[in-house]
Design a protein around this motif. Sequence first.
Motif, PDB file in Angstrom:
ATOM      1  N   VAL A  99       7.315   7.158  -5.842  1.00 11.20           N
ATOM      2  CA  VAL A  99       8.180   6.627  -4.778  1.00 11.20           C
ATOM      3  C   VAL A  99       9.496   6.148  -5.375  1.00 11.20           C
ATOM      4  O   VAL A  99      10.580   6.485  -4.887  1.00 11.20           O
ATOM      5  CB  VAL A  99       7.474   5.468  -4.036  1.00 11.20           C
ATOM      6  N   ALA A 100       9.388   5.367  -6.453  1.00 11.94           N
ATOM      7  CA  ALA A 100      10.598   4.834  -7.091  1.00 11.94           C
ATOM      8  C   ALA A 100      11.470   5.973  -7.608  1.00 11.94           C
ATOM      9  O   ALA A 100      12.693   5.986  -7.412  1.00 11.94           O
ATOM     10  CB  ALA A 100      10.225   3.888  -8.234  1.00 11.94           C
ATOM     11  N   GLY A 148       4.758   5.572   3.002  1.00 15.39           N
ATOM     12  CA  GLY A 148       4.378   6.987   3.038  1.00 15.39           C
ATOM     13  C   GLY A 148       5.608   7.831   3.270  1.00 15.39           C
ATOM     14  O   GLY A 148       6.744   7.342   3.180  1.00 15.39           O
ATOM     15  N   PHE A 149       5.366   9.083   3.600  1.00 11.89           N
ATOM     16  CA  PHE A 149       6.503   9.996   3.755  1.00 11.89           C
ATOM     17  C   PHE A 149       7.397   9.580   4.926  1.00 11.89           C
ATOM     18  O   PHE A 149       8.625   9.689   4.854  1.00 11.89           O
ATOM     19  CB  PHE A 149       6.004  11.434   3.949  1.00 11.89           C
ATOM     20  N   SER A 150       6.790   9.096   6.001  1.00 13.21           N
ATOM     21  CA  SER A 150       7.639   8.727   7.149  1.00 13.21           C
ATOM     22  C   SER A 150       8.463   7.491   6.824  1.00 13.21           C
ATOM     23  O   SER A 150       9.640   7.406   7.202  1.00 13.21           O
ATOM     24  CB  SER A 150       6.826   8.542   8.431  1.00 13.21           C
ATOM     25  N   GLU A 205       0.854  -1.187   0.000  1.00 12.56           N
ATOM     26  CA  GLU A 205       0.000   0.000   0.000  1.00 12.56           C
ATOM     27  C   GLU A 205       0.895   1.244   0.000  1.00 12.56           C
ATOM     28  O   GLU A 205       1.896   1.302   0.721  1.00 12.56           O
ATOM     29  CB  GLU A 205      -0.875  -0.020   1.252  1.00 12.56           C
ATOM     30  N   VAL A 206       0.523   2.186  -0.818  1.00  8.98           N
ATOM     31  CA  VAL A 206       1.259   3.445  -0.884  1.00  8.98           C
ATOM     32  C   VAL A 206       0.330   4.547  -0.382  1.00  8.98           C
ATOM     33  O   VAL A 206      -0.780   4.695  -0.886  1.00  8.98           O
ATOM     34  CB  VAL A 206       1.717   3.745  -2.330  1.00  8.98           C
ATOM     35  N   ALA A 207       0.780   5.282   0.626  1.00 10.84           N
ATOM     36  CA  ALA A 207      -0.077   6.298   1.245  1.00 10.84           C
ATOM     37  C   ALA A 207      -0.298   7.453   0.283  1.00 10.84           C
ATOM     38  O   ALA A 207       0.638   7.945  -0.333  1.00 10.84           O
ATOM     39  CB  ALA A 207       0.569   6.788   2.541  1.00 10.84           C
ATOM     40  N   SER A 208      -1.535   7.843   0.175  1.00  7.09           N
ATOM     41  CA  SER A 208      -1.886   8.985  -0.666  1.00  7.09           C
ATOM     42  C   SER A 208      -1.196  10.246  -0.128  1.00  7.09           C
ATOM     43  O   SER A 208      -1.035  10.395   1.085  1.00  7.09           O
ATOM     44  CB  SER A 208      -3.410   9.150  -0.627  1.00  7.09           C
ATOM     45  N   PRO A 209      -0.747  11.165  -0.958  1.00  6.36           N
ATOM     46  CA  PRO A 209      -0.945  11.261  -2.418  1.00  6.36           C
ATOM     47  C   PRO A 209       0.142  10.582  -3.238  1.00  6.36           C
ATOM     48  O   PRO A 209       0.256  10.813  -4.429  1.00  6.36           O
ATOM     49  CB  PRO A 209      -0.914  12.776  -2.643  1.00  6.36           C
ATOM     50  N   LEU A 210       0.972   9.769  -2.571  1.00  6.99           N
ATOM     51  CA  LEU A 210       2.067   9.125  -3.304  1.00  6.99           C
ATOM     52  C   LEU A 210       1.530   8.033  -4.232  1.00  6.99           C
ATOM     53  O   LEU A 210       0.484   7.441  -3.989  1.00  6.99           O
ATOM     54  CB  LEU A 210       3.050   8.496  -2.318  1.00  6.99           C
TER      55      LEU A 210
END
Lengths: 194, 498
Positions: free
Chosen positions: B241-242, B273-275, B231-236
Amino acid sequence: MFGPFLGRSLLEVAFTAILGRLDPFRVVILREMQLRPDYTPERRSQASIQWTGDIHAEKKVDDLWRADRSVKDMTRALFGDYYEQIFWRGAFQRLVDSVPEDRGGEWMRELRRITPEGILPRLRLESARIYSACSKGVHHEFLIPPSNFYDATTLLKDATELVARVALVANASKDMLFQLPSQEAIECFERLQV
Amino acid sequence: MPQLDNLESVNLILAAEDCGPEEFARLHRFSPNDQRVINKLVAHGPVLLQGGRGSGKSALMIAASQQLAPFVPSAVVFGVYLSLRHLPLLRTSGKEYEEIFCTLVSNQILSLLRDTPVQFEPAHDVASLQYAIASLSRDLGKRIVLLFDDAAHIGREASLGDFFDIFRTLSSSTVSCKATIYPGVTNFGTRFDVYNDATVVEIVREEEQAGFDGLFTDVMSARFPAMLGREVASPLKIDRVAGFLGQSVLGNMRGFIFACNEIVEGPPDRSIGFSTLGETLLRLATNYYWPLLEEVSPKLGKYIPMVDPAKQIAEAILRECGAKNSGRRSALVHREIMSRMPKPFEILEYAGFIAKRESSRALKSGGRGSRFAINLCLLLEHVPGARLTSDLFEKWRDEKEEPVEFHVRGSQLAGISAPQPLENADLEILNEPVDRLYKSRAYPYGLTDRMIGILKADGRVTVGDLSRATDEELDRLDYVGEATIRRMRSVVGQAVWM
C-alpha cells in the motif's frame, strides 16, 4: 592515505585505456618510445599521456568545422570538443537505446536522464573535480589534514563510478576497439554498484 | 490577550524547515539513493539539487547540514544551511541584492558560531564575504559547505542571475556551494554555466529503486503510525500500500503525506483496500493536484500564460494514456514538441503531474523524445470507469509496458502552442487579496476567517501587505501570538515561494 593515489591512478589508467581504443596511434607510439634503448624514466617524455592535452583539451574550440582549420589544430583529447561530436554523443545514444529498461541499476537510470548533448560536459566536470581532488592528496598540497577536505573513501567511490560510466558509454560505440559484448558490459556495471 | 494559537491545530507538518531538530529526526526518512544525494551535498564541489515541489529538497539539505559542524562538532566540514525565503531578495537586484544576501549569510554564520570562541567578520559585499568565509575556514581548520535553499524563483528571474553570480564567486577550493532549484529554473544569468559550474543532482524516487517500498512504509510509520494498525484488505499488505501510494505520486513526499492524510481522515474502522486507495487517488487529483496549478499561477511572473497550455498538455496526455490499455503509465514526447513548449512541461514536472525518466529515447516511428512517468492520481481519473481494481493495481505495480508516444504530427499535443512570456511582469501573488490564504486543501496551514478579519482590520489586505509585516507589528494585533505568527509566515511562504 592511499585514497588519492589510487583514485588518480584509476582515472589515468582507465582513460588512457579508453583513449588507446579510440586512438591507438597515440598509445602505441608511446609504447614504442619506451622500448627504445635511449628511453629513461628519469627524463620527462614529451610523448607521455598528459591529463591536460590528451584527456582534457587545453582549451575550448570555437567553430569546430571551419574549412581552413588544419588537423593539427583539432584537439584529439578524449574529452575534447571533437570527440564530443564525433564519438561521445553517438555512443551515449546507442547505449541508452540498447540497454533494456530494467538493466543497469541506479547508475543507468541516472544516465538515462542526461541528454546526449549534456553527457560530455557532465563527464568533463566530474572528471576534473575528482582528478583535482585526488591530485591535491598526491602532491601533498595540504598543510592541514587532507581529511578536512575530503573523505578518501568517498573519493575513490566517486572515481570508480565515474570510470564505470565513461567505460560503459565508450563501450557502446561501434568505433571502439576491443568492445565487450553489451550484456557482459552491463553485468560488470551492475556488479560495481553492489 | 486571548490567543488564536490553541483554537486550531495543524496536523500536517509538510515543510522540513518548519521542524526543530528532534522533530526532523522523528519525521524524516531517507532511502539509500537519498543518502547518496546527501553525500553529494556534504562532499566538496558545487551542486544544484533539483526537484519538484514537495520532493524533499529542503529535507535533504537539512539532513546534510546535520552531518556537519556545528551540529556535529567533531565533523571536519562546517555546514551553513540558509533558506533564502526573504521577500527583499525577490524585490531587489544588483548591489542591493548582494548586500541583503551577504548580510543574511553573515547573520546565519554568526548564529551558528554563537556558542564558540571563533570570530567572524560580517560582510555586506561578496568580496568581503568571500574573504571572511576563507578566514573562517582557516580558523576552524575545516572545509565550508554553504547550503542555499529557496534561492531560485522563476517569477523573478532578475535575482537568479545575481544569485548564481554569487554562487560562482563564493565557490572555491575550501568553500562548496549547494543550491536547490526546480524544473523551470533555466535562467542562470550570463556568468554561470550550468553544465560547467555545478553538478546538477536530481531528486528521483522511482519504484524500481531498491528500498522504494521500504522508504514509504517507514515514512508512513513515522508520521501516521495509526495506519499501520489499520486492517488491510487481502491480498494487499501495508508495504505494498505504501509503495503504491508512493508510486502514484511519483515518489513525491508531500504528495505521499497528503495521500496518507486522506486515508487517516476517513472512517478509522474502514479497511484499506482497492476502493479506499482508488478514492484516495481521485480525491488527491481533485483537491490537491489540479488546484495546485491555480495556486502556482500567480507566482510565475512572466510565465503566467504558460499555465493554460500546461493544463491542455496534461489533459491531452492523460486522455491518451488513460484510454490505452486501461491506463498506460508513461508518455514519450517527441523532442520537437518539448522544444516548442519547454516551460509548460517544466510547470507540470514542478507540480508533480509528470516526472522525467529518460531524456532521449527513440520513438518507433522515428525521432527521439523524453519519457515521462505519469501521476497515477490524475491517470485514474481518465481510466474507463475511474476505478482502481485489483487487476489495475497489479498492472500498475508489476507490469512492464511501452510508453504512449506523442509525435510531432497527428498527436493530441500537436495543436497546443505556448504563448510568449509577459513583458515586465511582477509577482502577482503579492497583489492578491489576503483571503487567498484561507485554510483550504491548497493551504493546510491556511488562515481562518477570524485571522483574515484581524489582518484586514489592520489594513493588511493583500498577501504582499502580510509578507511585509514584521513580527512585532503582528504581535501587537489582538488574538495573534507566537504560534499564529508562525502559521502566518508559513502560509505566506507557501503562497509566495515556489
